[in-house]
Design a protein around this motif. Structure first.
Motif, PDB file in Angstrom:
ATOM      1  N   PHE A   1     -63.472 -92.371 -14.816  1.00  0.00           N
ATOM      2  CA  PHE A   1     -64.285 -91.677 -13.820  1.00  0.00           C
ATOM      3  C   PHE A   1     -63.778 -90.253 -13.606  1.00  0.00           C
ATOM      4  N   LEU A   2     -62.449 -90.099 -13.517  1.00  0.00           N
ATOM      5  CA  LEU A   2     -61.875 -88.776 -13.251  1.00  0.00           C
ATOM      6  C   LEU A   2     -62.007 -87.835 -14.445  1.00  0.00           C
ATOM      7  N   ARG A   3     -62.035 -88.371 -15.657  1.00  0.00           N
ATOM      8  CA  ARG A   3     -62.213 -87.503 -16.835  1.00  0.00           C
ATOM      9  C   ARG A   3     -63.538 -86.758 -16.771  1.00  0.00           C
ATOM     10  N   GLY A   4     -64.547 -87.392 -16.201  1.00  0.00           N
ATOM     11  CA  GLY A   4     -65.839 -86.726 -16.020  1.00  0.00           C
ATOM     12  C   GLY A   4     -65.777 -85.622 -14.971  1.00  0.00           C
TER      13      GLY A   4
ATOM     14  N   LEU B   1     -62.988 -83.632 -14.591  1.00  0.00           N
ATOM     15  CA  LEU B   1     -61.943 -82.690 -14.978  1.00  0.00           C
ATOM     16  C   LEU B   1     -62.450 -81.253 -14.886  1.00  0.00           C
ATOM     17  N   ASN B   2     -61.628 -80.359 -14.339  1.00  0.00           N
ATOM     18  CA  ASN B   2     -61.924 -78.934 -14.135  1.00  0.00           C
ATOM     19  C   ASN B   2     -63.093 -78.706 -13.178  1.00  0.00           C
TER      20      ASN B   2
ATOM     21  N   GLN C   1     -53.255 -84.207 -11.176  1.00  0.00           N
ATOM     22  CA  GLN C   1     -52.796 -82.918 -10.643  1.00  0.00           C
ATOM     23  C   GLN C   1     -54.006 -82.151 -10.158  1.00  0.00           C
ATOM     24  N   ILE C   2     -53.880 -81.611  -8.958  1.00  0.00           N
ATOM     25  CA  ILE C   2     -54.977 -80.864  -8.335  1.00  0.00           C
ATOM     26  C   ILE C   2     -54.452 -79.497  -7.939  1.00  0.00           C
ATOM     27  N   ALA C   3     -55.200 -78.457  -8.311  1.00  0.00           N
ATOM     28  CA  ALA C   3     -54.870 -77.088  -7.903  1.00  0.00           C
ATOM     29  C   ALA C   3     -55.646 -76.798  -6.631  1.00  0.00           C
ATOM     30  N   GLU C   4     -54.918 -76.569  -5.548  1.00  0.00           N
ATOM     31  CA  GLU C   4     -55.560 -76.285  -4.270  1.00  0.00           C
ATOM     32  C   GLU C   4     -56.005 -74.830  -4.240  1.00  0.00           C
TER      33      GLU C   4
ATOM     34  N   ILE D   1     -54.916 -85.208 -15.720  1.00  0.00           N
ATOM     35  CA  ILE D   1     -54.919 -86.635 -15.409  1.00  0.00           C
ATOM     36  C   ILE D   1     -53.813 -87.284 -16.224  1.00  0.00           C
ATOM     37  N   GLY D   2     -52.878 -87.930 -15.525  1.00  0.00           N
ATOM     38  CA  GLY D   2     -51.780 -88.621 -16.202  1.00  0.00           C
ATOM     39  C   GLY D   2     -52.043 -90.117 -16.257  1.00  0.00           C
TER      40      GLY D   2
END
Length: 131
Positions: free
Chosen positions: A80-83, A85-86, A111-114, A105-106
């Protein structure tokens, strides 16, 4: 408590007298009897504690199986998170909500850039929801 009519009074008298029953005197316990009584109470308490511990262990094992099942299901979360990404995401965690761009995604974290430039690493076990 028993109630009796006073027979020595006139027949038209309605007075009732009360005789109290004598209480039996309790025999004092010997020291050995007191020790045995305390031992029985202690045995009963220990049995109750053992039963409660068995129930709690069963509940802990059930919860551990649920947690293991959730960790095994992280592949669907990763897919789900791969969709996403960015893109900008909001993740609700046990510590609060995190808003930013999903940059990596590990195996067990993201990891999220605030917006202020800081990078946050969030483990999957802390996720409550992703939007």
């Amino acid at each position: 408590m028993r109630r009796y009519w006073k027979r020595e009074l006139d027949a038209d008298c309605k007075e009732i007298s009360v005789r109290k029953k004598k209480k039996r005197e309790k025999k004092p316990h010997s020291v050995w009897g007191k020790i045995l009584l305390l031992r029985r109470k202690l045995d009963r308490s220990l049995a109750l504690i053992r039963a409660q511990m068995a129930r709690l262990n069963a509940r802990i094992n059930a919860l551990q199986e649920q947690v293991n099942g959730l960790q095994g299901g992280s592949s669907s979360v990763i897919a789900f998170l791969r969709g996403k990404l960015n893109t900008r995401v909001t993740i609700e965690t046990t510590a609060g909500s995190i808003f930013g761009t999903l940059i990596a995604i590990g195996e067990d974290h993201v990891q999220i850039a605030e917006p202020n430039g800081s990078i946050v690493i969030v483990p999957f076990r802390s996720f409550l929801s992703v939007a």
